[in-house]
Structure formats: structure tokens, C-alpha cells
Design a protein around this motif. Structure first.
Motif, PDB file in Angstrom:
ATOM      1  N   LYS A 253     -30.043  -9.893 -14.422  1.00  0.00           N
ATOM      2  CA  LYS A 253     -30.806  -8.674 -14.150  1.00  0.00           C
ATOM      3  C   LYS A 253     -31.999  -9.028 -13.261  1.00  0.00           C
ATOM      4  N   VAL A 254     -32.129  -8.307 -12.150  1.00  0.00           N
ATOM      5  CA  VAL A 254     -33.227  -8.581 -11.217  1.00  0.00           C
ATOM      6  C   VAL A 254     -33.870  -7.263 -10.815  1.00  0.00           C
ATOM      7  N   LEU A 255     -35.092  -7.368 -10.268  1.00  0.00           N
ATOM      8  CA  LEU A 255     -35.784  -6.190  -9.742  1.00  0.00           C
ATOM      9  C   LEU A 255     -35.859  -6.246  -8.222  1.00  0.00           C
ATOM     10  N   GLY A 256     -36.071  -7.388  -7.657  1.00  0.00           N
ATOM     11  CA  GLY A 256     -36.090  -7.563  -6.202  1.00  0.00           C
ATOM     12  C   GLY A 256     -36.259  -9.034  -5.901  1.00  0.00           C
ATOM     13  N   THR A 257     -35.219  -9.677  -5.411  1.00  0.00           N
ATOM     14  CA  THR A 257     -35.258 -11.133  -5.340  1.00  0.00           C
ATOM     15  C   THR A 257     -34.098 -11.662  -4.514  1.00  0.00           C
ATOM     16  N   SER A 258     -34.058 -12.995  -4.304  1.00  0.00           N
ATOM     17  CA  SER A 258     -32.963 -13.665  -3.595  1.00  0.00           C
ATOM     18  C   SER A 258     -32.425 -14.774  -4.489  1.00  0.00           C
ATOM     19  N   PHE A 259     -31.113 -14.771  -4.690  1.00  0.00           N
ATOM     20  CA  PHE A 259     -30.526 -15.762  -5.587  1.00  0.00           C
ATOM     21  C   PHE A 259     -29.062 -15.970  -5.254  1.00  0.00           C
ATOM     22  N   ASN A 260     -28.525 -17.096  -5.753  1.00  0.00           N
ATOM     23  CA  ASN A 260     -27.120 -17.456  -5.527  1.00  0.00           C
ATOM     24  C   ASN A 260     -26.424 -17.557  -6.876  1.00  0.00           C
ATOM     25  N   VAL A 261     -25.203 -17.042  -6.938  1.00  0.00           N
ATOM     26  CA  VAL A 261     -24.420 -17.095  -8.171  1.00  0.00           C
ATOM     27  C   VAL A 261     -23.073 -17.727  -7.870  1.00  0.00           C
ATOM     28  N   THR A 262     -22.703 -18.729  -8.667  1.00  0.00           N
ATOM     29  CA  THR A 262     -21.377 -19.332  -8.596  1.00  0.00           C
ATOM     30  C   THR A 262     -20.685 -19.083  -9.921  1.00  0.00           C
ATOM     31  N   ALA A 263     -19.535 -18.404  -9.882  1.00  0.00           N
ATOM     32  CA  ALA A 263     -18.825 -18.041 -11.106  1.00  0.00           C
ATOM     33  C   ALA A 263     -17.324 -18.146 -10.882  1.00  0.00           C
ATOM     34  N   TYR A 264     -16.859 -19.371 -10.615  1.00  0.00           N
ATOM     35  CA  TYR A 264     -15.436 -19.614 -10.409  1.00  0.00           C
ATOM     36  C   TYR A 264     -14.787 -20.019 -11.730  1.00  0.00           C
ATOM     37  N   SER A 265     -13.552 -19.583 -11.920  1.00  0.00           N
ATOM     38  CA  SER A 265     -12.800 -19.959 -13.104  1.00  0.00           C
ATOM     39  C   SER A 265     -12.636 -21.470 -13.155  1.00  0.00           C
ATOM     40  N   GLY A 266     -12.873 -22.069 -14.325  1.00  0.00           N
ATOM     41  CA  GLY A 266     -12.717 -23.508 -14.494  1.00  0.00           C
ATOM     42  C   GLY A 266     -13.963 -24.307 -14.184  1.00  0.00           C
ATOM     43  N   GLU A 267     -15.020 -23.665 -13.660  1.00  0.00           N
ATOM     44  CA  GLU A 267     -16.281 -24.334 -13.369  1.00  0.00           C
ATOM     45  C   GLU A 267     -17.403 -23.646 -14.146  1.00  0.00           C
ATOM     46  N   PRO A 268     -18.485 -24.371 -14.466  1.00  0.00           N
ATOM     47  CA  PRO A 268     -19.613 -23.710 -15.124  1.00  0.00           C
ATOM     48  C   PRO A 268     -20.267 -22.704 -14.197  1.00  0.00           C
ATOM     49  N   ASP A 269     -20.716 -21.574 -14.765  1.00  0.00           N
ATOM     50  CA  ASP A 269     -21.480 -20.606 -13.984  1.00  0.00           C
ATOM     51  C   ASP A 269     -22.827 -21.209 -13.610  1.00  0.00           C
ATOM     52  N   LYS A 292     -37.430 -19.019 -12.551  1.00  0.00           N
ATOM     53  CA  LYS A 292     -38.447 -18.997 -11.507  1.00  0.00           C
ATOM     54  C   LYS A 292     -37.835 -19.573 -10.234  1.00  0.00           C
ATOM     55  N   PRO A 293     -38.476 -19.359  -9.075  1.00  0.00           N
ATOM     56  CA  PRO A 293     -37.940 -19.933  -7.835  1.00  0.00           C
ATOM     57  C   PRO A 293     -37.730 -21.441  -7.952  1.00  0.00           C
ATOM     58  N   ASN A 294     -36.642 -21.925  -7.346  1.00  0.00           N
ATOM     59  CA  ASN A 294     -36.244 -23.333  -7.379  1.00  0.00           C
ATOM     60  C   ASN A 294     -35.855 -23.802  -8.772  1.00  0.00           C
ATOM     61  N   GLN A 295     -35.321 -22.859  -9.563  1.00  0.00           N
ATOM     62  CA  GLN A 295     -34.711 -23.212 -10.833  1.00  0.00           C
ATOM     63  C   GLN A 295     -33.247 -22.766 -10.816  1.00  0.00           C
ATOM     64  N   GLN A 296     -32.418 -23.514 -11.554  1.00  0.00           N
ATOM     65  CA  GLN A 296     -30.996 -23.196 -11.631  1.00  0.00           C
ATOM     66  C   GLN A 296     -30.577 -23.177 -13.090  1.00  0.00           C
ATOM     67  N   ALA A 297     -29.860 -22.113 -13.469  1.00  0.00           N
ATOM     68  CA  ALA A 297     -29.292 -22.016 -14.813  1.00  0.00           C
ATOM     69  C   ALA A 297     -27.810 -22.351 -14.741  1.00  0.00           C
ATOM     70  N   THR A 298     -27.382 -23.291 -15.584  1.00  0.00           N
ATOM     71  CA  THR A 298     -25.968 -23.664 -15.685  1.00  0.00           C
ATOM     72  C   THR A 298     -25.465 -23.234 -17.056  1.00  0.00           C
ATOM     73  N   ILE A 299     -24.339 -22.513 -17.060  1.00  0.00           N
ATOM     74  CA  ILE A 299     -23.799 -21.975 -18.305  1.00  0.00           C
ATOM     75  C   ILE A 299     -22.461 -22.640 -18.603  1.00  0.00           C
ATOM     76  N   ARG A 300     -22.420 -23.297 -19.752  1.00  0.00           N
ATOM     77  CA  ARG A 300     -21.178 -23.898 -20.246  1.00  0.00           C
ATOM     78  C   ARG A 300     -20.929 -23.333 -21.639  1.00  0.00           C
ATOM     79  N   GLY A 301     -19.898 -22.501 -21.742  1.00  0.00           N
ATOM     80  CA  GLY A 301     -19.649 -21.836 -23.012  1.00  0.00           C
ATOM     81  C   GLY A 301     -20.791 -20.890 -23.342  1.00  0.00           C
ATOM     82  N   ARG A 302     -21.469 -21.158 -24.451  1.00  0.00           N
ATOM     83  CA  ARG A 302     -22.606 -20.320 -24.866  1.00  0.00           C
ATOM     84  C   ARG A 302     -23.943 -21.039 -24.684  1.00  0.00           C
ATOM     85  N   THR A 303     -23.914 -22.151 -23.949  1.00  0.00           N
ATOM     86  CA  THR A 303     -25.136 -22.925 -23.718  1.00  0.00           C
ATOM     87  C   THR A 303     -25.655 -22.693 -22.310  1.00  0.00           C
TER      88      THR A 303
END
Length: 393
Positions: A253-269, A292-303
Motif C-alpha cells: 500500500k502506497v500513497l505516492g512513491t517509486s518502488f520495484n516489485v519482484t513476484a515470480y513463482s518459485g522465487e521470494p517476493d 524507507k528509501p533504499n530498503q528491500q523487503a524479502t518475503i519467504r513464506g510468512r517471514t
């Protein structure tokens, strides 16, 4: 581009002092073939400063040896862990600079010096490819001579020409899916002014409801978003309309921003924030986190794991480069497979864990990238048809 600026960026690169934004600026200059002559001159000047012992350097091999010596004096020492790194070897300059400009004899050296290496078939890079599908089942291929589609009452390209095969009355109010196949990418301008760059093997579902309190998109694959501010009137109040991206593994969820999302099957989001602020959670709304800017969230399962990164490196694909930072060979070749539309198999699963760093152009033939990986790691490649076999050296 003034010579002084190119020279300044080039020297900063050798001294390893460029910011991520400056690195992208240098990459874009190098990819431009109009700058080839100037780059040759800069490299030649650096070579002249290389201290030599014994015989005067001459010939192609000695030129590269001298360049290696110079570059090794100007870069950081390798990390203590074993990482096969473009940046920790002389390939930092030859691979990330010379290759981008396409200097003929050096490329010839890198690709053809090993006479025993099997000859690879030519595999060309991807281009502008996408289809658009409406909820009523109508589907058309977007023009490969265009690079951007503008969604609205009518569907048009950035130059104003209409998408053929879709009547205006069929488009208005319908949800739609933009599907980019392997070997493709496309830019999408949304009606609210937001921009989306959709990478290879990706699908974006747009929910066409201008009265909704939330702007909603669904993504499978990879996309870069530049979200525009949009306000809704509720009584006497104006509220900022949220922008929400759903993937199979998360909600952003964003209000106004620039970001990249990777969500391929078989890879972590992965969600990488360039500017602004985003809130993300698991699809059920749990485990809410803020980036925050220059942070990356990696999702594996529920972590969900959050790490500091150089965000511009993760969005350089839309500018025409692969940018790998301590990345596994498996993730690298997954990107390569999607962009060049090939399949990959491994002789040994341990090869998937090899790590690389480097910057190479997405618009070179695939052989160029493969040869650089071979020169810098304990791996070799055999291409048969459109299947790449990965083997130990």
C-alpha cells in the motif's frame, strides 16, 4: 554530454566513489554508441598511466594485462567470504565498461580467446512485446514498434496513435490484463498519471473503477512503479487515495512513491523502495511492515525480512542493464532466461549458489553475458537450441 562530466564519472568509477544514481548515469552514457570514441580515449589515458616492469607492454594480451594491473590498484579488496565478483577483479573495468560500449578487439578477446570453448548460437535480447486482454475476452497484441501504452477512455500509445483492434466502446469501464511474455517488456501509463514498467514474463491486472476509494492492481512477475498522488472528495474533505498492489505473496500500500516489485513463482517476493514510503503485509493483512528509501523487503513464506540496499541497482533493468549485487547464479540466470526466452538446467545444484556482482547491458546478445560469467566464475555454459546447460569448469 560534456566531456568533463563523462571523465568525472569515469574517474569516480575507477576510484569506487560513485553513488548509485551516478553509476546509473554513467551506465546510460556508456550504452549510448555516440560516446564510444570518448570512452576509448578515457580508457587509453588510464592505460598510459599503468606502471610497467620489464618489456614494454604491446599487443592485445599485454594491453589487457596492463589494464588489469591498473584496475586492481583502484578497487576495493574482495570480501572475506568467497564471492565471485565482477567488482573484485579486473573484469570490473573490462566487463562493466568496455563491454557496454562494444569496443571491438576487447570483446573479441573476451569471447573468442578460449579457442577450446564451444561456439554458442546467437540468442538475441528481448524487446517491446505485450498483449492486452479485456474482461469480455477481447485480446490484442501491442505494437513492437511502440514501448508505452496509455490506459484511458481509449487505448493509445505514447505518440497518440490508437491501439488497433479495440473499439473505444469496448474499453470504457472494463478491467484489463497486460501480459508481457518472456523476451519482452512494456511501459504502462495509468489514467491517474501513475507509470508502470512491466518486465519479462509478467502480468498486471488493472481494476478500472475511477470512483473506488482505493486504486488496485494485481501483479505476477516484476514491475517498477511511479505512483502519482490522487485525491478523492468525501463531503467537504479531500483525501489522498491509496494505491495498492497485490501479489500472490504480499499486499503493498502506497500513497505516492517509486518502488520495484519482484513476484515470480518459485522465487521470494522482493519489494525495493526508491522514494517515498510503503506499507506491506502478507495477503491476509498480517505482519505489517514499513519500508524507507533504499530498503528491500524479502518475503519467504510468512517471514518478511528487511535489509538496506542500493535501490537503483534493482531498477536498472528498465534502463537497459542487468545489475547484480552479490546475487546467486540461479537468480541471475532466471532473469536471463526470462529476457532471452530460454530454458536453463544445471549439471549440479551447487552451481545455483555461486555469487556474482556486475553490470552488463540487457541489449547485448546473450553470448556476451555468458562469456563474462565464465571468465569470472567456476562455471561454463553450453547452449543447445533454446536450452542453456550450466556445468562446472
Amino acid at each position: 554530454m560534456q566531456t568533463s562530466r563523462f571523465s568525472e564519472l569515469f574517474e569516480g568509477y575507477l576510484a569506487n566513489t560513485l553513488t548509485p544514481k551516478e553509476m546509473l548515469e554513467l551506465e546510460q552514457l556508456i550504452v549510448d554508441e555516440q560516446n564510444d570514441a570518448q570512452l576509448r580515449q578515457l580508457i587509453g589515458q588510464e592505460f598510459k598511466t599503468v606502471p610497467t616492469t620489464g618489456e614494454q607492454l604491446n599487443g592485445e594480451d599485454n594491453w589487457l594485462q596492463g589494464l588489469e594491473q591498473k584496475v586492481l590498484q583502484t578497487i576495493q579488496k574482495p570480501k572475506p567470504t568467497k564471492i565471485i565478483s565482477f567488482h573484485s577483479k579486473w573484469i570490473r573495468l573490462v566487463g562493466a565498461i568496455v563491454l557496454l560500449a562494444g569496443l571491438g578487439f576487447t570483446i573479441h578477446y573476451l569471447i573468442n580467446n578460449d579457442a577450446s570453448a564451444p561456439k554458442q548460437a546467437t540468442v538475441l535480447p528481448g524487446g517491446n512485446k505485450a498483449t492486452i486482454r479485456l474482461d469480455d475476452g477481447t485480446q490484442v497484441n501491442l505494437s513492437e514498434s511502440q514501448s508505452e501504452i496509455v490506459l484511458g477512455q481509449k487505448l493509445a500509445y505514447a505518440d497518440g496513435s490508437l491501439v488497433q483492434g479495440l473499439a473505444a466502446e469496448n474499453v470504457s469501464g472494463q478491467n484489463m490484463v497486460i501480459d508481457v511474455p518472456k523476451g519482452g517488456m512494456y511501459k504502462i501509463a495509468l489514467p491517474d498519471g501513475s507509470k508502470v514498467w512491466l518486465n519479462a514474463d509478467s502480468r498486471l491486472r488493472y481494476i478500472a473503477d475511477p470512483t473506488a476509494e482505493i486504486r488496485t492492481l494485481e501483479l505476477e512477475g516484476e514491475a517498477y512503479f511511479e505512483v502519482a498522488h490522487r485525491y478523492l472528495t468525501k463531503g467537504k474533505e479531500k483525501i489522498l487515495q491509496p494505491f495498492v498492489v497485490h501479489t500472490p505473496g504480499q499486499t503493498i500500500k502506497v500513497l505516492g512513491t517509486s518502488f520495484n516489485v519482484t513476484a515470480y513463482s518459485g522465487e521470494p517476493d522482493r519489494t525495493t523502495l526508491v522514494e517515498g514510503k510503503v506499507e506491506l503485509s502478507l495477503p491476509d493483512g498480517s505482519n505489517k511492515q514499513y519500508l524507507k528509501p533504499n530498503q528491500q523487503a524479502t518475503i519467504r513464506g510468512r517471514t518478511i525480512t528487511i535489509a538496506e540496499v542500493e535501490s537503483l541497482g534493482y531498477v536498472s533493468w528498465k534502463e537497459g542493464t542487468f545489475n547484480f549485487s552479490d546475487e546467486s547464479l540461479e537468480i541471475i540466470l532466471n532473469q536471463v532466461a526470462r529476457w532471452y526466452d530460454i530454458d536453463v538446467d544445471y549439471e549440479d545444484a551447487s552451481l545455483k549458489k555461486l555469487k556474482f556482482e556486475g553490470i552488463v547491458p540487457r541489449y547485448k546478445n546473450m553470448e556476451t553475458l555468458l562469456k563474462i560469467l565464465e571468465k569470472t566464475g567456476d562455471v561454463r555454459f553450453e547452449l543447445k537450441g533454446r536450452r542453456l546447460h550450466v556445468k562446472k569448469k
